[in-house]
Design a protein around this motif. Sequence first.
Motif, PDB file in Angstrom:
ATOM      1  N   LEU A  45       0.128  -9.129  -0.456  1.00  0.00           N
ATOM      2  CA  LEU A  45       0.211  -7.738  -0.015  1.00  0.00           C
ATOM      3  C   LEU A  45       0.892  -7.665   1.334  1.00  0.00           C
ATOM      4  N   VAL A  81      -3.306 -11.116   2.050  1.00  0.00           N
ATOM      5  CA  VAL A  81      -3.125  -9.767   2.590  1.00  0.00           C
ATOM      6  C   VAL A  81      -2.635  -9.884   4.023  1.00  0.00           C
ATOM      7  N   ARG A  87     -10.179  -2.676  -5.953  1.00  0.00           N
ATOM      8  CA  ARG A  87     -10.866  -3.489  -4.949  1.00  0.00           C
ATOM      9  C   ARG A  87     -12.357  -3.169  -5.018  1.00  0.00           C
ATOM     10  N   ASP A 109       4.897   1.602   8.430  1.00  0.00           N
ATOM     11  CA  ASP A 109       3.728   2.425   8.736  1.00  0.00           C
ATOM     12  C   ASP A 109       4.082   3.853   9.101  1.00  0.00           C
ATOM     13  N   ASP A 116       0.849  -1.195   0.000  1.00  0.00           N
ATOM     14  CA  ASP A 116       0.000   0.000   0.000  1.00  0.00           C
ATOM     15  C   ASP A 116       0.878   1.235   0.000  1.00  0.00           C
ATOM     16  N   LEU A 170       1.334   4.697   1.394  1.00  0.00           N
ATOM     17  CA  LEU A 170       0.817   5.289   2.624  1.00  0.00           C
ATOM     18  C   LEU A 170       0.714   6.807   2.573  1.00  0.00           C
ATOM     19  N   THR A 204      -6.148   0.615  -6.768  1.00  0.00           N
ATOM     20  CA  THR A 204      -6.807   1.503  -5.808  1.00  0.00           C
ATOM     21  C   THR A 204      -7.651   0.711  -4.825  1.00  0.00           C
ATOM     22  N   TRP A 205      -7.921   1.374  -3.730  1.00  0.00           N
ATOM     23  CA  TRP A 205      -8.798   0.866  -2.675  1.00  0.00           C
ATOM     24  C   TRP A 205      -9.839   1.955  -2.449  1.00  0.00           C
ATOM     25  N   ARG A 216       2.387  -5.144   4.434  1.00  0.00           N
ATOM     26  CA  ARG A 216       2.046  -3.846   5.025  1.00  0.00           C
ATOM     27  C   ARG A 216       3.183  -2.846   4.915  1.00  0.00           C
ATOM     28  N   ARG A 275      -0.923  -0.150  -4.240  1.00  0.00           N
ATOM     29  CA  ARG A 275      -2.318   0.238  -4.048  1.00  0.00           C
ATOM     30  C   ARG A 275      -2.388   1.602  -3.369  1.00  0.00           C
ATOM     31  N   ILE A 276      -3.290   2.429  -3.865  1.00  0.00           N
ATOM     32  CA  ILE A 276      -3.488   3.770  -3.315  1.00  0.00           C
ATOM     33  C   ILE A 276      -4.919   3.893  -2.825  1.00  0.00           C
ATOM     34  N   ALA A 277      -5.100   4.415  -1.632  1.00  0.00           N
ATOM     35  CA  ALA A 277      -6.433   4.607  -1.073  1.00  0.00           C
ATOM     36  C   ALA A 277      -7.098   5.816  -1.710  1.00  0.00           C
TER      37      ALA A 277
END
Length: 554
Positions: free
Chosen positions: A435, A405, A283, A440, A169, A171, A260-261, A437, A194-196
């Motif tokens: 995936l 994930v 997603r 963070d 992801d 962040l 994307t998410w 993490r 992945r981008i939120a």
Amino acid sequence: MTFDPGADSGRVVDPGAVRHLRAVANSLAGAWAATARTRTTFGRERAVLGLLGVDGLDRAGRPLAAGVVERYVGESVERLARGIALPFAMAAVEYDLEPRELALDVASGAVDLALEAELLDDPERRAAAERHARSLAAAAVARIDANRTARRELLSVLGDPPRPWIAFDVLAADVAGAREEILARIRGGAELLRIAVPAGRELSDRLAVSNGEAAGGVQERRVEGPLDAAPAGSARGLNLLRDVVDRAAAERGGYVRLGTWSPALAGPEQAVVAAFDRLDAVRVDPIAEVVEASIDPDRALADHAAASLLHARAGSTVIVGAGPLAVAPDMMRGVPSDGATRAGRALALQALAVGLLHHHGVGDDQIAIDTIPDWLADERDPFATAMAQVVLRRAVHPGAWLAFVEPPAESSVTDAWPFIVAAVLPQAGRTSHVLRRGRDDHDAAVRDIERVTARIAARTKGAVAVAAESVRSIETSVGGRAAALASASLRAAIETLEAIDRRGWSAVLGTAPGQSGGSESAAASRRIAADAVVEMTDAFDPFTAVAASVPATG
């Protein structure tokens, strides 16, 4: 390595029970999909404008398509049902304006689409509007197909990393930070990023109202400012970051996927962005929106129908969550369920989501399903639980890709998770991605992100290699605790689907006090956006043009 889908999960679960589960899920999904295709929503109409060429922000810095739909539709159910495409096309013909220019005039109040809609009563003018709308829709189809071709050509030039891809992801919240993070992660070995996507104005406003706050303002502040300050997951941000990913991938010498998410109520609009900006993975999980985000089922399914038609044409990989946590039945009984029952409900609801995609034209080769729900990671027997979920999903979805994930950092199995994945991968068959993490710390230096990414990617590749070698060297079978959990979860999944077939959504959303078990939940009728989905009447539907001839390959 791409794993050979040869794991014989039939040794663990009853093939007849699996066939029954698939049949019930397919029947329910088929009925829901057929109804959803006849409905429209605010999100669908915003996406219609996106397909017709309306993008960007209005003069006040707000999403332009949203402003046009709000100004025209307002609270009129009749206008929503008739759709915005033909009134908009009628105005474009009358004023001889390009879509974005016209949209700016509508948003500012200089053009009134309600007056344009009245002109559609004239057969000649309606015919002219329909011709123009079809022309704009054809241009959208050409753009989507061009992006599909571009992906195929880039893959042939840069080369496609073997699956499972190592995913991370992104962040960073804004474009500037995401650009640097993407470069560092690609240098570190990331193969899927992945981008939120930030919550849209409709969701923000509805949540604010439900919480007793004033609506409006949140989204406006979020999108104003220079491009570097824009959200990484905004349409503007994704357009720029797609180019960043491609350039970094070319420098490294291997294609990198961008995904994307998305939050609830954003499905159709994000599908347009994905199709126009060549996003490789999205997603999509309408069932989770209903169960976990309290979205009205009719709204979630109608949005999903529109989005899925675009994904099918664009060739994006559609990622389905591992299944939502459905505890309403336990709350109604006052007795908590065991892990196998909760896992079975998740399996059933995931099967419905996959069935919906199939009925909307998305084939198995485009579908990747998450395998282990986050909340199952902390069960008493995490390895047996994980193995049971892998075996079940491979049995229920033999043609789809599986995905893994990593659970959140606070999970009790975080340290053991790579080893669990290495152990269960041989039973997974076709695996899309893993995936991780990553780090963070949003403020981490770029060199630290690259270093951490490289270390995690190397360890994950090592786990994949161990799993691949075990497939080649050792004959394995599943039994004991994992087999027992798989059988118990399968029974719970079938019971869940049969309950939904008998009672509707109340089987998983619960029933209100004083209602009989067979009636729909009162809560379901008061869910988010229940007032924003209607049956289409004489609407011109650009989504039909998009779905008319989906390319078979690419």
